[in-house]
Design a protein around this motif. Structure first.
Motif, PDB file in Angstrom:
ATOM      1  N   LEU A 223       0.831  -1.202   0.000  1.00  0.00           N
ATOM      2  CA  LEU A 223       0.000   0.000   0.000  1.00  0.00           C
ATOM      3  C   LEU A 223       0.865   1.251   0.000  1.00  0.00           C
ATOM      4  O   LEU A 223       0.603   2.199  -0.749  1.00  0.00           O
ATOM      5  N   SER A 224       1.926   1.247   0.809  1.00  0.00           N
ATOM      6  CA  SER A 224       2.790   2.427   0.897  1.00  0.00           C
ATOM      7  C   SER A 224       3.494   2.701  -0.430  1.00  0.00           C
ATOM      8  O   SER A 224       3.741   3.861  -0.771  1.00  0.00           O
ATOM      9  N   GLU A 225       3.791   1.668  -1.185  1.00  0.00           N
ATOM     10  CA  GLU A 225       4.419   1.846  -2.502  1.00  0.00           C
ATOM     11  C   GLU A 225       3.394   2.248  -3.552  1.00  0.00           C
ATOM     12  O   GLU A 225       3.615   3.173  -4.322  1.00  0.00           O
ATOM     13  N   LYS A 226       2.268   1.544  -3.578  1.00  0.00           N
ATOM     14  CA  LYS A 226       1.241   1.760  -4.608  1.00  0.00           C
ATOM     15  C   LYS A 226       0.597   3.140  -4.495  1.00  0.00           C
ATOM     16  O   LYS A 226       0.267   3.765  -5.495  1.00  0.00           O
ATOM     17  N   TYR A 227       0.415   3.621  -3.282  1.00  0.00           N
ATOM     18  CA  TYR A 227      -0.267   4.896  -3.056  1.00  0.00           C
ATOM     19  C   TYR A 227       0.676   5.958  -2.477  1.00  0.00           C
ATOM     20  O   TYR A 227       0.234   6.861  -1.765  1.00  0.00           O
ATOM     21  N   ALA A 228       1.955   5.878  -2.800  1.00  0.00           N
ATOM     22  CA  ALA A 228       2.956   6.784  -2.223  1.00  0.00           C
ATOM     23  C   ALA A 228       2.636   8.252  -2.468  1.00  0.00           C
ATOM     24  O   ALA A 228       3.003   9.112  -1.665  1.00  0.00           O
ATOM     25  N   ASP A 229       1.945   8.544  -3.552  1.00  0.00           N
ATOM     26  CA  ASP A 229       1.599   9.933  -3.857  1.00  0.00           C
ATOM     27  C   ASP A 229       0.442  10.441  -3.005  1.00  0.00           C
ATOM     28  O   ASP A 229       0.200  11.649  -2.952  1.00  0.00           O
ATOM     29  N   LYS A 230      -0.263   9.538  -2.312  1.00  0.00           N
ATOM     30  CA  LYS A 230      -1.454   9.917  -1.550  1.00  0.00           C
ATOM     31  C   LYS A 230      -1.343   9.727  -0.050  1.00  0.00           C
ATOM     32  O   LYS A 230      -1.998  10.431   0.709  1.00  0.00           O
ATOM     33  N   VAL A 231      -0.581   8.707   0.374  1.00  0.00           N
ATOM     34  CA  VAL A 231      -0.623   8.328   1.786  1.00  0.00           C
ATOM     35  C   VAL A 231       0.765   7.936   2.300  1.00  0.00           C
ATOM     36  O   VAL A 231       1.566   7.362   1.564  1.00  0.00           O
ATOM     37  N   VAL A 232       1.005   8.260   3.571  1.00  0.00           N
ATOM     38  CA  VAL A 232       2.214   7.851   4.281  1.00  0.00           C
ATOM     39  C   VAL A 232       1.791   6.835   5.336  1.00  0.00           C
ATOM     40  O   VAL A 232       0.896   7.109   6.140  1.00  0.00           O
ATOM     41  N   VAL A 233       2.397   5.664   5.302  1.00  0.00           N
ATOM     42  CA  VAL A 233       2.111   4.619   6.283  1.00  0.00           C
ATOM     43  C   VAL A 233       3.122   4.731   7.418  1.00  0.00           C
ATOM     44  O   VAL A 233       4.329   4.868   7.177  1.00  0.00           O
ATOM     45  N   ILE A 234       2.616   4.669   8.649  1.00  0.00           N
ATOM     46  CA  ILE A 234       3.489   4.685   9.824  1.00  0.00           C
ATOM     47  C   ILE A 234       3.069   3.543  10.742  1.00  0.00           C
ATOM     48  O   ILE A 234       1.935   3.492  11.210  1.00  0.00           O
ATOM     49  N   GLY A 235       3.999   2.619  10.993  1.00  0.00           N
ATOM     50  CA  GLY A 235       3.763   1.515  11.914  1.00  0.00           C
ATOM     51  C   GLY A 235       4.274   1.852  13.298  1.00  0.00           C
ATOM     52  O   GLY A 235       5.361   2.425  13.442  1.00  0.00           O
TER      53      GLY A 235
END
Length: 171
Positions: free
Chosen positions: A64-76
C-alpha cells in the motif's frame, strides 16, 4: 518516566491536540519526526506486532505504501500491549520487518497504545471523533486513516486488510 512524558505532552498541548499534525514521534532508529511535515498527504497509522496472527499485514502495508505513495504515508507503531506479541527491541523489530516483509515505510519506536502508559498520539486517536468508532484499541494492526489536514477520518479494526476495498476506497 512514561508518566512524566505523558504529563509533559499534556502540558505542551494544553491537554488536547487539535489534530495529528500537532504530534512529534520518535522513529524506530531514534530520530524525531514532526507529523506536520506530512500535511497535504493522508496518513495511515497502524499499531503493529511481529508475533501476531495479523503480522502478515506488514506485506500489505508495504505494498500500500508503494502503490499509493503519492497519496498516503504509512506509519507503523510496534506495541507489546496484546499478548506480549512484540517483545523485541527496536533494533530487533526493525530487522524483522526489513528481512521478512521488506518494510521501508516509516516505523516508530516501540510504544504503548493502551493503558495507563498510552502514548499521547494514541490517546488522541482513540478519542478523536470519526464516523466509525472511538475507544480502546482491541488488538494489533488496528488502522487510523488521517486526512491531509491531520483529522482522523476513518478507523479500521485488525481484520481489515491494508489493500482491501474497504480501506483503499478511502484513500
Amino acid at each position: 518516566m512514561k508518566s512524566i512524558l505523558l504529563m509533559l505532552a499534556a502540558a505542551l498541548y494544553g491537554g488536547a491536540a487539535t489534530d495529528v499534525h500537532d504530534f512529534t514521534i520518535t522513529t524506530i532508529d531514534g530520530k524525531e519526526v514532526k507529523l506536520s511535515q506530512f500535511k497535504g498527504k493522508k496518513l495511515l497509522i497502524v499499531n503493529t506486532a511481529s508475533a501476531c496472527g495479523f503480522t502478515k499485514q506488514y506485506a500489505g502495508l508495504q505494498e500500500l505504501s508503494e502503490k499509493y505513495a503519492d497519496k498516503v504515508v504509512v506509519i507503523g507503531f510496534p506495541a507489546n500491549d496484546f499478548g506480549g506479541q512484540e517483545p523485541g527491541t527496536n533494533a530487533e523489530i526493525q530487522g524483522f520487518c526489513e528481512k521478512n516483509f521488506g518494510v521501508t515505510f516509516l516505523l516508530a519506536e516501540k510504544s504503548s497504545v493502551k493503558g495507563s502508559d498510552i502514548s499521547p498520539l494514541f490517546s488522541y486517536l482513540t478519542t478523536a471523533p470519526n464516523p466509525d468508532f472511538t475507544g480502546d484499541i482491541k488488538w494489533n494492526f488496528e488502522k487510523f486513516l488521517i486526512d491531509e489536514q491531520g483529522k482522523l477520518i476513518h478507523r479500521f479494526r485488525s481484520k481489515v486488510e491494508p489493500l482491501s476495498q474497504e480501506l483503499t476506497s478511502k484513500l
